[in-house]
Design a protein around this motif. Structure first.
Motif, PDB file in Angstrom:
ATOM      1  N   LYS A   1       0.836  -1.200   0.000  1.00 51.83           N
ATOM      2  CA  LYS A   1       0.000   0.000   0.000  1.00 51.83           C
ATOM      3  C   LYS A   1       0.878   1.260   0.000  1.00 51.83           C
ATOM      4  O   LYS A   1       0.662   2.197  -0.765  1.00 51.83           O
TER       5      LYS A   1
ATOM      6  N   ASN B   1       1.166   4.068  -3.107  1.00 57.40           N
ATOM      7  CA  ASN B   1       0.824   5.474  -2.901  1.00 57.40           C
ATOM      8  C   ASN B   1       2.034   6.391  -3.047  1.00 57.40           C
ATOM      9  O   ASN B   1       1.936   7.501  -3.559  1.00 57.40           O
TER      10      ASN B   1
ATOM     11  N   LYS C   1     -13.554  15.902   3.547  1.00 49.52           N
ATOM     12  CA  LYS C   1     -14.629  15.326   2.716  1.00 49.52           C
ATOM     13  C   LYS C   1     -15.522  16.449   2.149  1.00 49.52           C
ATOM     14  O   LYS C   1     -15.913  16.404   0.983  1.00 49.52           O
TER      15      LYS C   1
ATOM     16  N   MET D   1      -7.928   9.324  -8.278  1.00 48.94           N
ATOM     17  CA  MET D   1      -9.118   8.547  -7.928  1.00 48.94           C
ATOM     18  C   MET D   1      -9.896   8.162  -9.189  1.00 48.94           C
ATOM     19  O   MET D   1     -10.476   7.097  -9.287  1.00 48.94           O
ATOM     20  N   GLU D   2      -9.898   9.087 -10.154  1.00 49.04           N
ATOM     21  CA  GLU D   2     -10.688   8.848 -11.359  1.00 49.04           C
ATOM     22  C   GLU D   2      -9.972   7.945 -12.366  1.00 49.04           C
ATOM     23  O   GLU D   2     -10.602   7.383 -13.251  1.00 49.04           O
TER      24      GLU D   2
ATOM     25  N   THR E   1      -7.119   5.684 -11.423  1.00 51.14           N
ATOM     26  CA  THR E   1      -6.383   4.516 -10.893  1.00 51.14           C
ATOM     27  C   THR E   1      -7.217   3.870  -9.766  1.00 51.14           C
ATOM     28  O   THR E   1      -8.353   4.273  -9.530  1.00 51.14           O
ATOM     29  N   ASP E   2      -6.600   2.917  -9.045  1.00 56.81           N
ATOM     30  CA  ASP E   2      -7.334   2.296  -7.935  1.00 56.81           C
ATOM     31  C   ASP E   2      -7.125   3.043  -6.605  1.00 56.81           C
ATOM     32  O   ASP E   2      -7.372   2.496  -5.535  1.00 56.81           O
ATOM     33  N   PHE E   3      -6.656   4.283  -6.663  1.00 54.22           N
ATOM     34  CA  PHE E   3      -6.540   5.154  -5.488  1.00 54.22           C
ATOM     35  C   PHE E   3      -7.975   5.488  -5.027  1.00 54.22           C
ATOM     36  O   PHE E   3      -8.773   6.016  -5.803  1.00 54.22           O
ATOM     37  N   THR E   4      -8.302   5.129  -3.772  1.00 53.29           N
ATOM     38  CA  THR E   4      -9.702   5.244  -3.346  1.00 53.29           C
ATOM     39  C   THR E   4      -9.970   6.559  -2.613  1.00 53.29           C
ATOM     40  O   THR E   4      -9.046   7.286  -2.265  1.00 53.29           O
ATOM     41  N   GLN E   5     -11.256   6.793  -2.321  1.00 49.77           N
ATOM     42  CA  GLN E   5     -11.614   7.999  -1.549  1.00 49.77           C
ATOM     43  C   GLN E   5     -10.996   7.930  -0.145  1.00 49.77           C
ATOM     44  O   GLN E   5     -10.556   8.935   0.403  1.00 49.77           O
ATOM     45  N   GLU E   6     -10.944   6.714   0.413  1.00 52.70           N
ATOM     46  CA  GLU E   6     -10.339   6.565   1.740  1.00 52.70           C
ATOM     47  C   GLU E   6      -8.844   6.920   1.685  1.00 52.70           C
ATOM     48  O   GLU E   6      -8.324   7.595   2.574  1.00 52.70           O
ATOM     49  N   ASP E   7      -8.174   6.478   0.613  1.00 52.82           N
ATOM     50  CA  ASP E   7      -6.752   6.863   0.436  1.00 52.82           C
ATOM     51  C   ASP E   7      -6.638   8.372   0.394  1.00 52.82           C
ATOM     52  O   ASP E   7      -5.752   8.966   1.018  1.00 52.82           O
TER      53      ASP E   7
END
Ligand code: HEM
Length: 461
Positions: free
Chosen positions: A124, A128, A239, A268-269, A271-277
């Motif tokens: 992880k 990142n 947020k 985020m849009e 790759t697999d980078f999430t909102q939590e990341d």
């Protein structure tokens, strides 16, 4: 059917192997610690009471190598921790990310700053770091510099409007304004109600009350409730900004990629980078860039105040480079032409590194010059101690920026100056930090008619 039988057996085998491995590792760590020198501790709690004694810690940090040689141990409860500070030994641990990872102290920070770059490990972290690294390269620094310049001009005006200033408050305000703009895209003048003004890291308080290191006990404490409240305030704030930014994007109302948050939205849009990341990393960067930078600027001004001839020399350098300016601002290429300013900042980071200790746990055996450190050992690395080794920095407590002159640098081996750590897990924001600190100090000391700060620098003892 066969699977049902094999799986629990292999699971039990795996658990027993892990327990056996942990016990063997613990015994090896204790055996090493028993052979090493180190300060006396109290029964059972060991070193913990000493953490309250700043004078003792400063003396230990300054004289560790005289007292104990190249390595020593402390005990916290029944756990041994080993300090290493000789550059060659640091290289063995820090150069390759394969031999160590962040220790359990960083896990304790999760509850506050979340699972961002500072606290995460393994795949992880690797993913990142790779995503975010480009955003801190030279080509992005020019964008940031414009923010530094605007905020530091406001700082100079604030300073000059007063006869006596508590400089730390104004500097923290300036640094916080810069971070809000650069990371979150919030204008620096609109941060009055930001929860990032009130953050409090409870790590040291938990270590001082070691029963709170047990997660179960901590969760029942008032401290845990306070920390949860803080964390949720930080996450909610980011947020809200994220939602607003997404709405603005739909309406095409913003310039693209004006802050790190925009860059994260792109990630985020695509790759697999999430909102939590995204939330975790925003909080991490907002906290990592605050006190570290503010304290360095404040300490640098303090050392300049205590060393008037050095301040005069620096003032002359800034004066020569900026003499023709009439806007009150200093350009990026101008601060790049101030080598003595950089030397003063480096010497400040040597004597007063704003991150004085970091911690790792070894994932493999590591051979040092005189010892083999076993896998599983918790180690402390202290930039404060390394920066005061007398065989590398003679008269270590003297503020002497010439140590970092072109000639002086030849006497500093690699891994001997590590305010931003070193190796693959070094500070991702170090170029950002250097430029920001240079800009702010040069702006404060410049000879522009509006700036009277130089005359006012003084130390209240
Ligand atoms: C004088 C200022 C600063 C100092 C002395 C400093 C020092 C450090 C140190 C020693 C580490 C390693 C921590 C560890 O291994 O436990 C670190 C990591 C980090 N710093 Fe800084 N820092 C400074 C400014 C900044 C700024 C301005 C930012 C961002 C805006 C930043 C973001 C980070 C991040 C995200 C990490 C984690 C990197 C990783 O593990 O991949 N720092 N810093």
């Amino acid at each position: 059917m066969e699977k049902c039988i094999v799986t629990p057996i292999s699971y039990i085998y795996f658990v027993i192997r892990r327990i056996f491995q942990s016990i063997t590792r613990y015994i090896k760590c204790v055996a090493l610690a028993l052979r090493l020198p180190g300060p006396e501790g109290a029964p059972i709690v060991g070193f913990i009471p000493k953490l309250r004694d700043n004078k003792f810690l400063e003396d230990l940090g300054t004289n560790a190598s005289n007292y104990f040689g190249p390595i020593f141990r402390i005990w916290i409860l029944f756990m041994p921790f080993v300090f290493i500070y000789e550059p060659e030994d640091l290289k063995a641990v820090l150069a390759h990310g394969r031999t160590s990872e962040k220790s359990f102290f960083y896990r304790i920070m999760h509850t506050f700053i979340g699972d961002g770059l500072i606290t995460s490990n393994g795949e992880k972290w690797k993913r990142n770091r790779k995503f975010i690294q480009p955003y801190f390269q030279n080509n992005f620094l020019q964008n940031y510099y414009e923010i530094f310049s605007r905020c530091s001009l406001k700082l100079v005006q604030n300073v000059n409007n007063r006869r006596q200033v508590k400089v730390t408050e104004l500097i923290n305000d300036c640094v916080l304004g810069i971070l809000h703009e650069a990371i979150l895209g919030v204008p620096s003048g609109e941060t009055k109600n930001s929860p990032f003004r009130k953050g409090e890291l409870l790590l040291l308080k938990r270590i001082l009350k070691p029963w709170l290191l047990l997660d179960g006990v901590f969760k029942c404490s008032g401290m845990s409730k306070r920390e949860k409240k803080q964390q949720s305030a930080l996450h909610q704030y980011v947020k809200r900004l994220l939602d607003q930014r997404l709405d603005d994007r739909k309406d095409n109302q913003i310039n693209w990629n004006t802050c790190l948050l925009d860059y994260f939205i792109d990630l985020m849009e695509t790759t697999d980078f999430t909102q939590e990341d995204l939330l975790n990393e925003c909080v991490t960067f907002m906290l990592a860039g605050q006190d570290s930078v503010g304290a360095t600027i404040a300490f640098c001004l303090y050392y300049l105040a205590r060393n008037q001839s050095i301040q005069e020399k620096l003032f002359q350098e800034i004066d020569i480079v900026t003499r023709s300016n009439n806007s009150g601002k200093i350009d990026m290429d101008q601060v790049m032409r101030m080598p003595y300013l950089e030397q003063c900042i480096k010497e400040t980071l040597r004597l007063a590194p704003s991150v004085p200790v970091i911690s790792r746990v070894l994932t493999k055996d590591v051979a040092l010059a005189n010892y083999v450190l076993p896998a599983g050992l918790n180690i402390f690395i202290s930039p404060f101690m390394t920066h005061r080794l007398p065989h590398i920095f003679p008269n270590p407590v003297v503020f002497d920026p010439d140590r970092f002159s072109e000639e002086g640098l030849k006497n500093i081996p690699s891994y001997a100056f590590i305010p931003f750590s070193a190796g693959s897990r070094n500070c991702i924001g170090y170029k950002f930090a250097y430029l920001e600190i240079k800009n702010i100090i040069a702006m404060l000391l410049q000879s522009h008619p509006e700036s009277k700060f130089r005359c006012n620098v003084g130390v209240r003892t």
